[in-house]
Design a protein around this motif. Structure first.
Motif, mmCIF file in Angstrom:
data_model
loop_
_atom_site.group_PDB
_atom_site.id
_atom_site.type_symbol
_atom_site.label_atom_id
_atom_site.label_comp_id
_atom_site.label_asym_id
_atom_site.label_seq_id
_atom_site.Cartn_x
_atom_site.Cartn_y
_atom_site.Cartn_z
ATOM 1 N N VAL A 142 3.385 3.151 -5.238
ATOM 2 C CA VAL A 142 3.998 4.439 -5.581
ATOM 3 C C VAL A 142 4.253 5.266 -4.316
ATOM 4 C CG1 VAL A 142 3.642 6.605 -6.830
ATOM 5 C CG2 VAL A 142 3.008 4.447 -7.891
ATOM 6 N N GLY A 143 3.317 5.220 -3.390
ATOM 7 C CA GLY A 143 3.480 5.957 -2.136
ATOM 8 C C GLY A 143 4.700 5.480 -1.358
ATOM 9 N N PHE A 144 4.859 4.153 -1.256
ATOM 10 C CA PHE A 144 6.027 3.623 -0.557
ATOM 11 C C PHE A 144 7.307 4.028 -1.279
ATOM 12 C CE2 PHE A 144 2.875 0.392 0.947
ATOM 13 C CZ PHE A 144 2.944 0.756 2.286
ATOM 14 N N ALA A 145 7.271 4.003 -2.619
ATOM 15 C CA ALA A 145 8.452 4.390 -3.398
ATOM 16 C C ALA A 145 8.826 5.845 -3.128
ATOM 17 C CB ALA A 145 8.174 4.184 -4.889
ATOM 18 N N MET A 146 7.817 6.712 -2.995
ATOM 19 C CA MET A 146 8.088 8.130 -2.744
ATOM 20 C C MET A 146 8.762 8.317 -1.388
ATOM 21 S SD MET A 146 4.478 9.639 -4.082
ATOM 22 C CE MET A 146 4.785 11.319 -4.567
ATOM 23 N N CYS B 174 -10.459 -1.750 -3.464
ATOM 24 C CA CYS B 174 -10.607 -3.159 -3.832
ATOM 25 C C CYS B 174 -10.786 -4.028 -2.598
ATOM 26 C CB CYS B 174 -9.383 -3.645 -4.610
ATOM 27 S SG CYS B 174 -9.221 -2.895 -6.228
ATOM 28 N N LEU B 175 -10.248 -3.535 -1.474
ATOM 29 C CA LEU B 175 -10.381 -4.293 -0.220
ATOM 30 C C LEU B 175 -11.790 -4.132 0.351
ATOM 31 C CD1 LEU B 175 -8.877 -5.868 2.026
ATOM 32 C CD2 LEU B 175 -8.306 -3.681 3.045
ATOM 33 N N ALA C 161 8.675 13.519 -5.647
ATOM 34 C CA ALA C 161 8.801 13.475 -4.190
ATOM 35 C C ALA C 161 10.184 13.931 -3.741
ATOM 36 C CB ALA C 161 8.530 12.061 -3.675
ATOM 37 N N THR D 46 -2.441 7.011 -4.264
ATOM 38 C CA THR D 46 -1.880 5.718 -4.638
ATOM 39 C C THR D 46 -2.378 4.578 -3.740
ATOM 40 O OG1 THR D 46 0.210 4.591 -4.956
ATOM 41 C CG2 THR D 46 0.171 6.219 -3.284
ATOM 42 N N PHE D 47 -2.881 4.912 -2.532
ATOM 43 C CA PHE D 47 -3.404 3.872 -1.636
ATOM 44 C C PHE D 47 -4.887 3.612 -1.874
ATOM 45 C CE2 PHE D 47 0.388 5.205 0.617
ATOM 46 C CZ PHE D 47 0.889 4.001 1.081
ATOM 47 N N GLU E 97 6.880 -0.878 -5.624
ATOM 48 C CA GLU E 97 5.867 -1.693 -6.302
ATOM 49 C C GLU E 97 5.813 -3.097 -5.699
ATOM 50 O OE1 GLU E 97 3.749 -1.077 -8.947
ATOM 51 O OE2 GLU E 97 4.252 1.044 -8.987
ATOM 52 N N LEU F 192 11.250 2.854 -7.029
ATOM 53 C CA LEU F 192 9.919 2.515 -7.559
ATOM 54 C C LEU F 192 9.735 0.999 -7.615
ATOM 55 C CD1 LEU F 192 7.197 3.171 -8.679
ATOM 56 C CD2 LEU F 192 8.191 3.667 -10.894
ATOM 57 N N VAL G 147 -6.290 -8.681 -1.860
ATOM 58 C CA VAL G 147 -6.936 -7.966 -2.960
ATOM 59 C C VAL G 147 -6.060 -8.019 -4.202
ATOM 60 C CG1 VAL G 147 -8.201 -6.387 -1.483
ATOM 61 C CG2 VAL G 147 -5.998 -5.682 -2.370
ATOM 62 N N ASP G 148 -6.724 -7.973 -5.346
ATOM 63 C CA ASP G 148 -6.037 -8.072 -6.620
ATOM 64 C C ASP G 148 -5.621 -6.681 -7.081
ATOM 65 O OD1 ASP G 148 -5.056 -9.002 -8.966
ATOM 66 O OD2 ASP G 148 -6.996 -9.116 -9.970
ATOM 67 N N ALA G 149 -4.840 -5.979 -6.274
ATOM 68 C CA ALA G 149 -4.405 -4.633 -6.642
ATOM 69 C C ALA G 149 -3.133 -4.296 -5.886
ATOM 70 C CB ALA G 149 -5.492 -3.611 -6.308
ATOM 71 N N ASN G 150 -2.386 -3.344 -6.449
ATOM 72 C CA ASN G 150 -1.179 -2.872 -5.795
ATOM 73 C C ASN G 150 -1.581 -1.834 -4.751
ATOM 74 O OD1 ASN G 150 1.204 -1.100 -5.384
ATOM 75 N ND2 ASN G 150 2.108 -2.493 -6.860
ATOM 76 N N VAL G 151 -1.250 -2.097 -3.479
ATOM 77 C CA VAL G 151 -1.672 -1.182 -2.421
ATOM 78 C C VAL G 151 -0.544 -0.203 -2.094
ATOM 79 C CG1 VAL G 151 -2.595 -0.987 -0.087
ATOM 80 C CG2 VAL G 151 -3.190 -2.954 -1.479
ATOM 81 N N GLY G 152 -0.627 0.974 -2.671
ATOM 82 C CA GLY G 152 0.288 2.053 -2.298
ATOM 83 C C GLY G 152 1.724 1.915 -2.751
ATOM 84 N N MET H 44 0.717 10.837 -3.219
ATOM 85 C CA MET H 44 1.052 9.962 -2.088
ATOM 86 C C MET H 44 -0.194 9.262 -1.542
ATOM 87 S SD MET H 44 3.745 9.435 0.087
ATOM 88 C CE MET H 44 4.787 10.883 0.051
ATOM 89 N N VAL I 204 -3.413 -8.716 2.135
ATOM 90 C CA VAL I 204 -4.791 -8.407 2.527
ATOM 91 C C VAL I 204 -5.793 -9.047 1.571
ATOM 92 C CG1 VAL I 204 -4.227 -6.268 3.735
ATOM 93 C CG2 VAL I 204 -4.791 -6.178 1.315
ATOM 94 N N GLY J 231 -6.221 0.344 -3.860
ATOM 95 C CA GLY J 231 -6.032 -0.855 -3.042
ATOM 96 C C GLY J 231 -7.067 -0.949 -1.942
ATOM 97 N N VAL K 284 7.000 9.544 -8.694
ATOM 98 C CA VAL K 284 7.933 9.306 -7.592
ATOM 99 C C VAL K 284 9.037 10.361 -7.597
ATOM 100 C CG1 VAL K 284 9.597 7.669 -6.618
ATOM 101 C CG2 VAL K 284 7.414 6.836 -7.482
#
Lengths: 142, 253
Positions: A36-40, B237-238, B92, B230-231, A17, A13, A29-34, B227, A27, B234, B89
């Protein structure tokens, strides 16, 4: 040891993060992009490889499975800390906007699920925690 | 009495474990006795949790539901984003990556469509309620995506603080309703397989809503929905303050 499983989960995780934050900065932006998804994905890949080498025994697995079985209680705690009062006092426009977005998106689920080969419905689940345990048994066979 | 309260406040995370355990026990009993198992215990627990959150927020005037009451402060830790993401997580573990790879196109498309559709719907509703300037429409549209995208977009395009507050409220409504309504609409939208769950997560985007809604529907779908969800924020915001706002401004002037 159980803690190895918990530590592996935590590391996945944390790394996820960090990737998500870095991607956000990249990119602009002021946000975490994915994150949790990458962690999974990382967890699935890393534990699969460790298991194949016999480095992720059942005791380590229990460290991950514990948190997985805590998922629903954590979600219930999350529900009880939502800002429901503000959602209700946002007035009719906020309620209509939120509901309309939900309905429009829900209507698209069957459309998008039709892309590519169809997916079979999951078999009926057993009561309560049994489904999770059955899930872990299936993993071990694989 | 003071001693009891101070012990509970000092051990607020333990109070949270006990409180959630009791809530789940009551919900399980209600599920069996009142609905004969038709409404799953976890769905009832989530609804009860939301009701308590509404009550806590209304009594204290705070933003964190039941956790605004000092003795229930531990719920903020247990249900906070750190442990929530940790638990997400962990679900998964044992997921078949080939399923996700096979549904990749669905997943990516669902995130993009989810952001764009929520934005359009939210902007149209804003216009219907008299917010016809591009800044307000974009902000409320972004709020209909998630309650994080709303303020991010609103700040970027220079919307008023009242409009930003409305966009947060719209996002909160969506997140709460997704939690409650998902088990009810699941049969209608054939939300019973991993691929549909990936589409659902990407289209809805609200991580808390999807996490709660899928938990109440069928826990096994959680990793797939989470999964893609979570994207979403982001991507929102983009796109919100950039492509979507610029397009909207070109359309409404």
């Amino acid at each position: 040891m159980v803690v190895y499983g918990v530590a592996a989960l935590a590391l996945c995780l944390l790394i996820g993060e960090l990737i998500g934050e870095a991607l956000g900065i990249a990119v602009g932006v002021d946000a975490n992009v994915g994150g949790v998804g990458f962690a999974m994905i990382l967890l699935v890949l890393v534990t699969d490889r460790l298991r194949r080498r016999g480095l992720f025994p059942e005791s380590s697995e229990r460290g991950v499975m514990f948190w997985s079985s805590m998922y629903i209680p954590i979600v219930v705690a999350m529900a009880s800390t939502q800002n429901v009062a503000e959602a209700l006092t946002g007035g009719p426009m906020a309620i209509v906007a939120g509901l309309a977005a939900l309905v429009a998106a829900a209507a698209l689920v069957p459309v998008l699920a039709r892309i590519g080969p169809p997916d079979d419905p999951l078999p009926p689940r057993e009561a309560g925690d049994d489904a999770r345990l059955a899930g872990s048994a299936r993993t071990k066979e694989a | 009495m003071d001693t009891i309260v101070s012990v509970l406040e000092d051990n607020d995370l333990l109070v949270a474990f006990a409180a959630v355990g009791v809530l789940m026990l009551v919900s399980g009993w209600m599920s069996r006795s009142l609905t004969r198992g038709r409404l799953h215990g976890s769905a009832i627990a989530i609804i009860l949790g939301l009701a308590l959150a509404g009550w806590g927020g209304a009594t204290t005037g705070g933003e964190d539901g039941l956790a605004d009451l000092a003795i229930f402060g531990g719920l903020g830790i247990l249900g906070g984003s750190m442990l929530r993401d940790f638990a997400i997580v962990s679900t998964a573990y044992g997921v078949d990556l080939s399923v996700i790879r096979r549904s990749g196109a669905t997943g990516v498309l669902s995130i993009l469509l989810g952001v764009v559709v929520s934005f359009i719907v939210g902007a149209v509703v804003a216009a219907a309620f008299g917010y016809t300037d591009a800044e307000s429409m974009a902000t409320i549209g972004a709020g209909a995506a998630t309650y994080i995208v709303g303020p991010v977009t609103g700040t970027a395009v220079g919307a008023g603080s009242d409009v930003i507050a409305l966009s947060v409220a719209a996002g909160l409504v969506k997140s709460v309703v997704v939690m409650v309504a998902t088990p009810m609409i699941a049969p209608l939208i054939r939300l019973n397989n991993p691929k549909a769950a990936m589409a659902f997560g990407g289209l809805m985007g609200t991580t808390s809503g999807v996490a709660g809604g899928l938990a109440a529907t069928d826990e096994r779908l959680v990793p797939y929905g989470a999964m893609t969800a979570t994207f979403f924020t982001g991507v929102g915001c983009l796109l919100g303050p950039s492509v979507l706002y610029v397009t909207l401004r070109a359309l409404v002037g």
